[in-house]
Design an enzyme around this catalytic site. Structure first.
Site, short mmCIF file in Angstrom:
data_model
loop_
_atom_site.label_atom_id
_atom_site.label_comp_id
_atom_site.label_asym_id
_atom_site.label_seq_id
_atom_site.Cartn_x
_atom_site.Cartn_y
_atom_site.Cartn_z
N LYS A 104 45.67 16.50 -6.36
CA LYS A 104 46.03 15.73 -7.55
C LYS A 104 45.06 14.57 -7.67
O LYS A 104 44.98 13.71 -6.77
CB LYS A 104 47.45 15.23 -7.44
CG LYS A 104 47.86 14.37 -8.62
CD LYS A 104 49.33 14.08 -8.64
CE LYS A 104 49.67 13.18 -9.81
NZ LYS A 104 51.08 12.85 -9.83
N LYS B 255 45.64 19.60 -10.24
CA LYS B 255 46.00 18.79 -11.39
C LYS B 255 45.02 17.64 -11.55
O LYS B 255 44.70 17.00 -10.55
CB LYS B 255 47.40 18.24 -11.11
CG LYS B 255 48.00 17.41 -12.17
CD LYS B 255 49.35 17.00 -11.71
CE LYS B 255 49.86 16.03 -12.73
NZ LYS B 255 50.76 15.10 -12.21
#
Ligand code: PBG
Length: 358
Positions: free
Chosen positions: A224, A278
């Site tokens: 992330k 992400k």
């Protein structure tokens, strides 16, 4: 670049083709005309390597208190926060469309946001009540709950802050573990830690085992990145205005890829069942590397800013919305994703049904 081939794709390619030339034995043009296979719609469908279907999608939804309530999210046109009864209805629609799972994100009453984020582990918080209501009404859909403190802190960070404003790791992990336990207790199927603290997957796995939740899955937000693409999401959960500083001391630097491999290796060793990358489209290289390296269920999150970009360009008449949606979604799968978290999920599922693809 990774030298390791994708397990499913590279084997047949090597068997029938020279390293960088046309298939062995071919004389090339004009015997070989690449356009032949592309000419008819049936043929294009027949030779298509990557297909999309509703089973590829996870639908993230935003929830809020109340009954019969919906509230638009200004920076995500077409996305609404839903009260629990509306979320139950939405989950039913998603299930009917063949979408296997939803991911729930709360807009927490600002009065309940505190420095210690205690609402995160209240067994009757908005998320837990929503999970119970959806499980009761739509038992066939999978429910994914985010684990991170940003919807619950008064400062908008995913963790607890020290006096000097540093995001504390181990103290935060202790709270995240309690958060995960109340979610599992409420009936959540998949715990998805999005906080990027070190050691949280192992701590959550151990706590789930000890509490009798051995079957609760973990989808780790492994790679992330500290991204500006999350802006509209922070509007949706109401944390943008209160966020002090940035998240770069815990989310990853966009310049790094080897670090993503280390993060994923750790999460898997600690007991993650699935990993995630992400944001999505700007990080397809990361997705590809993780899938090639670990060959585990790997997901991509087409995040709020990506959604907003598509919608803004479509509203301006600069891009064709539906074509862009399907093209971006197939790109995730082509890059190696087993599934995509996307705010377009129900719309894309309907588009695919309309085109006879699902
Ligand atoms: C919470 C969380 C965020 C997103 C998912 N979980 C925001 C953030 O880390 O700031 C972003 C999702 C999106 O932008 O659609 N930690």
């Amino acid at each position: 670049m990774d030298t390791k081939p994708l397990p499913d794709r590279d084997a047949p390619a090597q068997a029938s083709a020279g390293a960088d030339g046309p298939p062995m034995g071919s004389a090339g043009y004009p015997a070989l005309r690449m356009r032949r296979n592309r000419r008819a719609p049936w043929s294009r469908r027949l030779v298509r390597e990557t297909r999309l279907g509703p089973a590829d999608f996870i639908w993230p939804i935003f929830i809020l208190e109340g009954k019969g309530r919906t509230e638009p999210v200004a920076s995500m046109p077409g996305v609404e926060r839903l009260s629990i009864d509306r979320a139950v209805r939405a989950a039913g629609e998603a299930a009917a469309l063949g979408i296997p799972a939803i991911a729930i994100f709360p807009y927490t009453d600002p009065a309940l946001r505190t420095a210690d984020a205690r609402e995160a582990f209240n067994p009757d918080n908005l998320v837990c009540r929503a999970v119970r209501a959806i499980k009761a009404d739509v038992p066939e859909i999978g429910i994914i709950c985010d684990v991170a403190l940003d919807p619950y802190t008064s400062h908008g960070h995913d963790g607890l802050l020290s006096e000097s404003g540093e995001v504390l790791n181990d103290e935060t992990v202790a709270v995240l573990t309690r958060q995960a336990l109340v979610q599992a207790e409420a009936g959540c199927d998949v715990i998805a830690p999005s906080d990027m603290m070190d050691g949280r997957v192992g701590a959550i796995r151990a706590a789930l085992e000890a509490a009798g939740h051995a079957h609760t899955q973990i989808m780790a937000y492994s790679a992330k990145y500290a991204s500006a693409f999350y802006g509209p999401f922070r509007d949706a959960v109401g944390s943008r205005a209160m966020l002090k500083g940035d998240k770069r001391s815990y989310q990853m630097d966009p310049g790094n890829t080897d670090e993503a491999l280390r993060e994923a290796a750790l999460d898997l060793a600690e007991g993650a069942d699935m990993i995630m990358v992400k944001p999505g489209l700007p990080y397809l290289d990361i997705l590809r590397r993780l899938k090639a390296r670990f060959a585990v269920p790997t997901f991509a999150y087409q995040v709020s800013g990506e959604y907003a970009m598509v919608m803004a360009a479509a509203e301006a008449g600069w891009l064709d919305r539906d074509s862009i949606i399907l093209e971006t979604l197939v790109a995730f799968k082509r890059a190696g994703a087993d599934g995509i978290l996307t705010y377009f999920a129900p719309h894309a599922a309907r588009l695919l049904k309309g085109r006879g693809e699902a």
